[in-house]
Design an enzyme around this catalytic site. Structure first.
Site, mmCIF file in Angstrom:
data_model
loop_
_atom_site.group_PDB
_atom_site.id
_atom_site.type_symbol
_atom_site.label_atom_id
_atom_site.label_comp_id
_atom_site.label_asym_id
_atom_site.label_seq_id
_atom_site.Cartn_x
_atom_site.Cartn_y
_atom_site.Cartn_z
ATOM 1 N N HIS A 19 -3.783 6.927 0.286
ATOM 2 C CA HIS A 19 -4.804 6.608 1.457
ATOM 3 C C HIS A 19 -5.229 7.562 2.318
ATOM 4 C CE1 HIS A 19 -2.367 2.496 1.755
ATOM 5 N NE2 HIS A 19 -3.507 2.215 1.585
ATOM 6 N N LYS A 43 -1.314 -11.232 2.684
ATOM 7 C CA LYS A 43 -0.129 -10.322 2.651
ATOM 8 C C LYS A 43 0.926 -10.242 3.826
ATOM 9 C CE LYS A 43 -2.919 -6.864 0.423
ATOM 10 N NZ LYS A 43 -3.584 -5.248 0.532
ATOM 11 N N ARG A 92 -7.199 3.118 -8.000
ATOM 12 C CA ARG A 92 -6.179 3.484 -8.974
ATOM 13 C C ARG A 92 -6.392 3.427 -10.471
ATOM 14 N NH1 ARG A 92 -2.023 0.509 -5.459
ATOM 15 N NH2 ARG A 92 -3.748 -0.970 -5.583
ATOM 16 N N SER A 129 1.116 0.263 -0.956
ATOM 17 C CA SER A 129 1.776 -0.106 0.155
ATOM 18 C C SER A 129 2.806 -0.886 -0.055
ATOM 19 C CB SER A 129 0.981 -0.693 1.277
ATOM 20 O OG SER A 129 0.110 0.561 1.796
#
Length: 158
Positions: A19, A43, A92, A129
């Protein structure tokens, strides 16, 4: 002169060095970067919104042209209120692209908000994360994946 203000949105639970890399690179490309911390109800959150804001301010708040804010509701509505002209997201790989592309199209459809996708530095291409939390919960070493202040917070929480 027009100021180009962009947003790097996310839940940042917790913020990773991936990040931080995207925020630094966005700050080098645009006049102002707003790191916007939202809550994703799908989440499970380890840190509260206020804790995530604090960790981000302590991590990226010193980068020139970067500020950290919280938001709720639709990102496009918040962006219109803030004068944000584009969303910047790190990618990614293909899975991230498949997730981000429909959102980019929806944002453009709703308000004309553009999305800029930055390929992630290969050093961080495997970092998320969720994975950091999983490894940390299992007692693994995540010190090379998160800023020191985040590592301290993870250790205190877990």
């Amino acid at each position: 002169m027009t100021v180009v203000r962009v947003v790097c949105p996310g839940s940042f639970d917790p913020v990773t060095l991936g990040h931080v890399d995207v925020v630094r690179r966005a700050a080098a490309l645009f006049d102002e970067v707003v790191v916007a911390v939202g809550t994703n109800p799908s989440k499970s959150q380890l840190f509260t919104p206020d804790e995530r804001l604090d960790l981000l301010r302590r991590t990226v708040g010193e980068i020139d042209g970067v500020r950290v804010e919280g938001f709720s509701g639709l990102l496009v509505t918040w962006c219109a209120e803030q004068g944000v002209t584009a969303v910047v997201k790190g990618l990614r790989g293909a899975k991230d692209y498949d997730y981000e592309e429909p959102m980019a199209h929806m944002n453009a459809h709703l308000t004309g908000l553009d999305t800029v996708l930055l390929p992630t530095d290969p050093r961080w291409s495997f970092v998320s994360s969720s994975l950091v939390k999983e490894v940390a919960r299992g007692g693994g070493d995540v010190s090379a994946l998160v800023p020191p202040v985040v590592l301290d917070a993870l250790r205190a929480r877990l």
